[in-house]
Design an enzyme around this catalytic site. Sequence first.
Site, PDB file in Angstrom:
ATOM      1  N   ASN A  37       4.971   8.109   1.966  1.00  0.00           N
ATOM      2  CA  ASN A  37       3.561   8.014   1.625  1.00  0.00           C
ATOM      3  C   ASN A  37       2.667   8.902   2.479  1.00  0.00           C
ATOM      4  O   ASN A  37       1.597   9.311   2.039  1.00  0.00           O
ATOM      5  CB  ASN A  37       3.092   6.561   1.789  1.00  0.00           C
ATOM      6  N   GLY A  56      12.079  -2.787  14.984  1.00  0.00           N
ATOM      7  CA  GLY A  56      12.805  -2.488  16.210  1.00  0.00           C
ATOM      8  C   GLY A  56      12.128  -3.113  17.410  1.00  0.00           C
ATOM      9  O   GLY A  56      10.971  -3.555  17.330  1.00  0.00           O
ATOM     10  N   GLY A  85       4.305   3.053   9.087  1.00  0.00           N
ATOM     11  CA  GLY A  85       4.372   3.829   7.858  1.00  0.00           C
ATOM     12  C   GLY A  85       5.710   4.473   7.555  1.00  0.00           C
ATOM     13  O   GLY A  85       6.679   4.360   8.299  1.00  0.00           O
ATOM     14  N   GLU A  86       5.712   5.164   6.419  1.00  0.00           N
ATOM     15  CA  GLU A  86       6.894   5.905   5.961  1.00  0.00           C
ATOM     16  C   GLU A  86       6.468   7.298   5.540  1.00  0.00           C
ATOM     17  O   GLU A  86       5.386   7.502   4.982  1.00  0.00           O
ATOM     18  CB  GLU A  86       7.556   5.212   4.752  1.00  0.00           C
ATOM     19  N   ASP A 115       0.855  -1.186   0.000  1.00  0.00           N
ATOM     20  CA  ASP A 115       0.000   0.000   0.000  1.00  0.00           C
ATOM     21  C   ASP A 115       0.888   1.232   0.000  1.00  0.00           C
ATOM     22  O   ASP A 115       1.489   1.574   1.019  1.00  0.00           O
ATOM     23  CB  ASP A 115      -0.909  -0.017   1.232  1.00  0.00           C
ATOM     24  N   HIS A 116       0.979   1.892  -1.153  1.00  0.00           N
ATOM     25  CA  HIS A 116       1.840   3.068  -1.290  1.00  0.00           C
ATOM     26  C   HIS A 116       1.104   4.194  -1.985  1.00  0.00           C
ATOM     27  O   HIS A 116       0.227   3.959  -2.825  1.00  0.00           O
ATOM     28  CB  HIS A 116       3.091   2.725  -2.111  1.00  0.00           C
TER      29      HIS A 116
END
Length: 315
Positions: free
Chosen positions: A108, A172, A104-105, A36-37
């Site tokens: 996006n 992480g 997320g990033e 999903d982007h």
Amino acid sequence: MKIGYFLSSEEFTPAELLEQARGAERAGFEALWISDHYHPWVDAQGQSPFVWSTIGALSQVCRLPVTTAVTCPTVRIHPAVIAQAAATSAVLHSGRFVLGVGSGEALNEHIFGDPWPQTDVRLEMLEEAVEVIRALWAGDFVNHHGRHYTVEHARIYTRPDTPPPIYVSGFGPKSIELAGRIGDGYISTMPDADMVRRFRDSGGARPCQAGFKAAYADSEDEGARIAYERWPNAGVPGELSQVLPSPRHFEQAAQLVKPEMMKESFVCGRDADAHLEMIDKYAKAGFDEIYVANVGPHWQGLFDLYQREVLPRLR
């Protein structure tokens, strides 16, 4: 152990993704991941269709279970909207749908100009978002006034008989422990047994999914060339993948990546033993479901290889 195929929304058109889904089912893959982007990682990938439209179309072309790998339900799309989209997807797929979520990033999520929060805040937002989604899936009217989200007198009417599982990605320690606490399963891309152990120690024996990328070609070197051309961002280290805001920035960071590095993280070429060796790494790390994506134009070659040599040897 379940072997699935990973549909890369960043690289392929909706029609190509549907064609790949059909091909994966014919070849004997057992499930699908789909990314999903809003943007591709780099312009060379060249696509980024709206995933929820594609998921709806997938329900009409194959019967494979589908997991989002992964959706970020925190910034770009409000969790109340994700709850409705995922409920409809589960209905369309007759319950064969898993909502995979992550923090997320910036690539996006920055598109409305919202600040990109620090990691601890993103995880806090993710936890609250999952709470909102599950409350809406219960079927009653929901009023929620939390730290990050407000929902007023909202109800989802189109729902599956059983709410979809929510699998949570994490890399992480804090994100993995959150996944163990709130997730019905775990999603990763690294064959790391310590990550699986940390997840299960945080919440019990629940399904663990992971995926890797391949570049099918006539030779390992040709596969590495394709991988470097389309996915140099795979070699970008550390937290850059979470904080860089545009494909242009990933292209700049990827200038530090060397073509030969692709062979370290991709299965390049058409050697069935190399694919089996990579799958074995994930299996030994404790993953229950493993998804392979093909980078570049030769996905039918990968399907043929798996149907003929890889899947029969696994079974």
